[in-house]
Design an enzyme around this catalytic site. Structure first.
Site, PDB file in Angstrom:
ATOM      1  N   ALA A 124      -7.020  11.074   4.193  1.00  0.00           N
ATOM      2  CA  ALA A 124      -7.858  11.228   3.005  1.00  0.00           C
ATOM      3  C   ALA A 124      -7.007  11.155   1.744  1.00  0.00           C
ATOM      4  O   ALA A 124      -6.382  12.138   1.345  1.00  0.00           O
ATOM      5  CB  ALA A 124      -8.608  12.563   3.083  1.00  0.00           C
ATOM      6  N   ILE A 157     -13.637   7.734   3.346  1.00  0.00           N
ATOM      7  CA  ILE A 157     -12.675   8.131   4.375  1.00  0.00           C
ATOM      8  C   ILE A 157     -13.167   7.664   5.755  1.00  0.00           C
ATOM      9  O   ILE A 157     -14.211   8.108   6.243  1.00  0.00           O
ATOM     10  CB  ILE A 157     -12.442   9.668   4.347  1.00  0.00           C
ATOM     11  N   GLU A 243       0.534   0.402   8.290  1.00  0.00           N
ATOM     12  CA  GLU A 243      -0.901   0.392   7.961  1.00  0.00           C
ATOM     13  C   GLU A 243      -1.363  -1.033   7.613  1.00  0.00           C
ATOM     14  O   GLU A 243      -2.398  -1.509   8.076  1.00  0.00           O
ATOM     15  CB  GLU A 243      -1.145   1.344   6.778  1.00  0.00           C
ATOM     16  N   ARG A 244      -0.552  -1.730   6.802  1.00  0.00           N
ATOM     17  CA  ARG A 244      -0.942  -3.088   6.377  1.00  0.00           C
ATOM     18  C   ARG A 244      -0.767  -4.088   7.504  1.00  0.00           C
ATOM     19  O   ARG A 244      -1.538  -5.043   7.620  1.00  0.00           O
ATOM     20  CB  ARG A 244      -0.153  -3.478   5.130  1.00  0.00           C
TER      21      ARG A 244
HETATM   22  C1  FAD Z   1     -14.582   0.611   4.559  1.00  0.00           C
HETATM   23  C2  FAD Z   1     -13.520   1.346   3.798  1.00  0.00           C
HETATM   24  C3  FAD Z   1     -12.705   2.246   4.458  1.00  0.00           C
HETATM   25  C4  FAD Z   1     -11.746   2.980   3.758  1.00  0.00           C
HETATM   26  N1  FAD Z   1     -10.998   3.915   4.422  1.00  0.00           N
HETATM   27  C5  FAD Z   1     -10.184   4.738   3.716  1.00  0.00           C
HETATM   28  C6  FAD Z   1      -9.521   5.839   4.347  1.00  0.00           C
HETATM   29  O1  FAD Z   1      -9.621   6.045   5.569  1.00  0.00           O
HETATM   30  N2  FAD Z   1      -8.770   6.672   3.591  1.00  0.00           N
HETATM   31  C7  FAD Z   1      -8.627   6.495   2.243  1.00  0.00           C
HETATM   32  O2  FAD Z   1      -7.935   7.290   1.612  1.00  0.00           O
HETATM   33  N3  FAD Z   1      -9.223   5.459   1.611  1.00  0.00           N
HETATM   34  C8  FAD Z   1     -10.012   4.584   2.306  1.00  0.00           C
HETATM   35  N4  FAD Z   1     -10.669   3.548   1.679  1.00  0.00           N
HETATM   36  C9  FAD Z   1     -10.499   3.375   0.245  1.00  0.00           C
HETATM   37  C10 FAD Z   1      -9.608   2.201  -0.097  1.00  0.00           C
HETATM   38  O3  FAD Z   1      -8.273   2.492   0.233  1.00  0.00           O
HETATM   39  C11 FAD Z   1      -9.801   1.907  -1.581  1.00  0.00           C
HETATM   40  O4  FAD Z   1     -11.082   1.305  -1.690  1.00  0.00           O
HETATM   41  C12 FAD Z   1      -8.741   0.984  -2.126  1.00  0.00           C
HETATM   42  O5  FAD Z   1      -7.526   1.657  -2.253  1.00  0.00           O
HETATM   43  C13 FAD Z   1      -9.109   0.400  -3.488  1.00  0.00           C
HETATM   44  O6  FAD Z   1      -9.510   1.396  -4.370  1.00  0.00           O
HETATM   45  P1  FAD Z   1     -10.894   1.240  -5.199  1.00  0.00           P
HETATM   46  O7  FAD Z   1     -11.921   0.760  -4.246  1.00  0.00           O
HETATM   47  O8  FAD Z   1     -11.114   2.509  -5.910  1.00  0.00           O
HETATM   48  O9  FAD Z   1     -10.642   0.052  -6.181  1.00  0.00           O
HETATM   49  P2  FAD Z   1      -9.933   0.088  -7.614  1.00  0.00           P
HETATM   50  O10 FAD Z   1      -8.568   0.622  -7.495  1.00  0.00           O
HETATM   51  O11 FAD Z   1     -10.859   0.719  -8.587  1.00  0.00           O
HETATM   52  O12 FAD Z   1      -9.851  -1.463  -7.902  1.00  0.00           O
HETATM   53  C14 FAD Z   1     -10.980  -2.248  -8.304  1.00  0.00           C
HETATM   54  C15 FAD Z   1     -10.493  -3.667  -8.565  1.00  0.00           C
HETATM   55  O13 FAD Z   1      -9.453  -3.647  -9.563  1.00  0.00           O
HETATM   56  C16 FAD Z   1      -8.270  -4.217  -9.034  1.00  0.00           C
HETATM   57  N5  FAD Z   1      -7.084  -3.482  -9.507  1.00  0.00           N
HETATM   58  C17 FAD Z   1      -6.899  -2.135  -9.527  1.00  0.00           C
HETATM   59  N6  FAD Z   1      -5.669  -1.832 -10.011  1.00  0.00           N
HETATM   60  C18 FAD Z   1      -5.052  -3.016 -10.258  1.00  0.00           C
HETATM   61  C19 FAD Z   1      -3.776  -3.381 -10.745  1.00  0.00           C
HETATM   62  N7  FAD Z   1      -2.850  -2.458 -11.053  1.00  0.00           N
HETATM   63  N8  FAD Z   1      -3.481  -4.704 -10.886  1.00  0.00           N
HETATM   64  C20 FAD Z   1      -4.396  -5.653 -10.563  1.00  0.00           C
HETATM   65  N9  FAD Z   1      -5.639  -5.380 -10.099  1.00  0.00           N
HETATM   66  C21 FAD Z   1      -5.960  -4.083  -9.940  1.00  0.00           C
HETATM   67  C22 FAD Z   1      -8.388  -4.082  -7.545  1.00  0.00           C
HETATM   68  O14 FAD Z   1      -7.595  -5.034  -6.870  1.00  0.00           O
HETATM   69  C23 FAD Z   1      -9.869  -4.304  -7.324  1.00  0.00           C
HETATM   70  O15 FAD Z   1     -10.132  -5.679  -7.320  1.00  0.00           O
HETATM   71  C24 FAD Z   1     -11.578   2.760   2.377  1.00  0.00           C
HETATM   72  C25 FAD Z   1     -12.372   1.817   1.721  1.00  0.00           C
HETATM   73  C26 FAD Z   1     -13.333   1.109   2.402  1.00  0.00           C
HETATM   74  C27 FAD Z   1     -14.172   0.116   1.665  1.00  0.00           C
END
Ligand code: FAD
Length: 380
Positions: A124, A157, A243-244
């Site tokens: 999380a 999560i 992870e990646r």
């Molecule tokens: C199905 C699913 C499962 C998930 N599972 C987990 C989990 O188990 N645990 C957990 O902690 N999280 C989890 N996540 C969350 C996931 O890690 C986040 O969605 C991800 O890190 C992106 O964050 P955000 O969606 O808030 O996008 P944001 O960070 O708000 O980004 C939105 C857009 O802006 C772009 N952007 C943001 N910052 C920059 C930058 N510096 N430069 C260029 N572009 C940028 C992004 O690339 C994206 O296109 C999950 C998400 C999904 C959809």
């Protein structure tokens, strides 16, 4: 051209897993997709059959395998064409935090339960206002005497509803440097004042119980901290390669599976007097996709091999993550176009793959963030 060498014991493991998937998973997927989660009993059976955390040693109940066992689990799960039973998140993403950074007591207490399927784990990190920029997280962990008091909310999560144990990232509100403020804690879901939301209604990954988690003066023992106080960011960064890589492996197998299915379909499908597979446009499209998938496969295998030698391949893994997760989205769209009207039906498997692969370029670091990392390491 295969780089990875699977031993007889890997192949036996794969055979057992295939049989398990065909018997316990495939017939139930439609139900799980509607119920938005996989029953815990299936996780338990995965554990009983030694399919969870295969790389953990016998002292914790594991089979002492290696990352190739994880590749096999990812491959066989991809073959089922669903993502609810996200065993790789548990085995290859969350549990490694406990294995690497947990105290002896924490490892002895939790790892056997993670192997047996009695405990399902989640990580999380993400919050409503902190996704890519994790430094912006606001969940707090205040250490007081022998305890830690946690307040805040996490979102998106994976395994959020089913989880019994979460690796939680939270900040010390007194530490002003955000990169030194984050620590990781193990929080059992039965802890009072730890609440789970309902499974989120997603466009894909429908049987995956992705959820919000809430902590309201939630108190855990201080000994549940992983590693040193304030070392959370370092630990998160150290685990990102695997992870990646999990995403890369999964994306490649989804590409291969979609191509196999689409070729099979076009070989049977008549368009007028001709079989669809005889159209030059379809053949060129399939050959192009197969070429890209093959190149991705070779790159993925090379990355897995380097990762298993404990090499730092974070730049190449970031390249693989953005390339393969873009490729899997392009492949799903192009396959659907070749299939035609049938591809718009729910019963067409590529329809689900199309929806499910959408999120792969978002989680584990978005593809823009992957490019940012590569640029930072190679261009500055
Ligand atoms: C199905 C699913 C499962 C998930 N599972 C987990 C989990 O188990 N645990 C957990 O902690 N999280 C989890 N996540 C969350 C996931 O890690 C986040 O969605 C991800 O890190 C992106 O964050 P955000 O969606 O808030 O996008 P944001 O960070 O708000 O980004 C939105 C857009 O802006 C772009 N952007 C943001 N910052 C920059 C930058 N510096 N430069 C260029 N572009 C940028 C992004 O690339 C994206 O296109 C999950 C998400 C999904 C959809």
């Amino acid at each position: 051209m295969e780089i990875l060498k699977f031993s007889k014991s890997h192949l036996d493991f794969q055979e057992r897993l295939k049989t398990f998937m065909d018997r316990e998973v495939v017939p139930n997927i439609e139900t799980w997709e509607k119920e938005k989660k996989v029953p815990k009993s299936v996780w338990k059976k995965m554990g009983e059959n030694k399919f969870l955390c295969p790389s953990l040693p016998a002292e914790y109940g594991g089979i002492g395998g290696d990352f190739l066992h994880s590749v096999i689990v990812i491959k066989e799960l991809a073959r089922t064409n669903h993502n609810g039973l996200a065993a790789f998140i548990h085995s290859d993403i969350v549990v490694p935090y406990i294995e690497s950074y947990g105290s002896v007591d924490l490892k002895q207490k939790y790892l056997p339960l993670c192997v047996s399927g009695d405990m399902i784990t989640a990580v999380a990190m993400t919050e409503p206002d902190a996704g890519s920029d994790l430094a912006a997280m606001t969940t707090t962990a205040v250490e007081k005497g022998d305890h830690v008091v946690i307040n805040g909310a996490k979102t998106f999560i994976s395994n959020g509803v089913n989880c019994d144990l979460a690796v939680l990232a939270a900040k010390d509100p007194k530490e002003k440097n955000p990169h030194k403020a984050v620590s990781l804690y193990l929080v059992e879901s039965k802890t009072p004042r730890f609440k789970k939301g309902e499974p989120l209604e997603k466009m894909g990954w429908k049987s995956q119980d992705t959820a919000e988690l809430f902590f309201n003066d939630c108190m855990i023992p201080k000994q549940n901290r992983l590693g040193k106080k304030g070392a959370g960011f370092k630990m998160l960064m150290a685990k990102l390669q695997q992870e990646r890589l999990v995403c890369v492996v999964s994306a490649v197998f989804f590409c291969e599976n979609m191509l196999e299915w689409t070729i099979g379909y076009l070989k049977e499908k008549k368009r007028g007097k001709k079989l669809a597979i005889h159209s030059q446009a379809a053949r060129f499209a399939l050959v192009e996709m197969a070429t890209q998938a093959k190149m991705a496969r070779v790159f993925m295998e090379k990355l897995v091999s380097e990762h298993m030698k404990k090499k730092d391949v974070i730049i190449e893994t970031s390249m693989g993550k953005y390339y393969t997760t873009d490729l899997v989205k392009r492949t799903s769209l192009r396959c659907l176009e070749l299939i035609g009207d049938y591809g718009s039906l729910e019963e067409c498997p590529i329809a689900r793959t199309f929806r499910d692969t959408r999120v792969m370029s978002i989680f584990a670091g978005t593809n823009e963030i992957m490019k940012e990392i590569i640029a930072r390491f190679t261009l500055s």
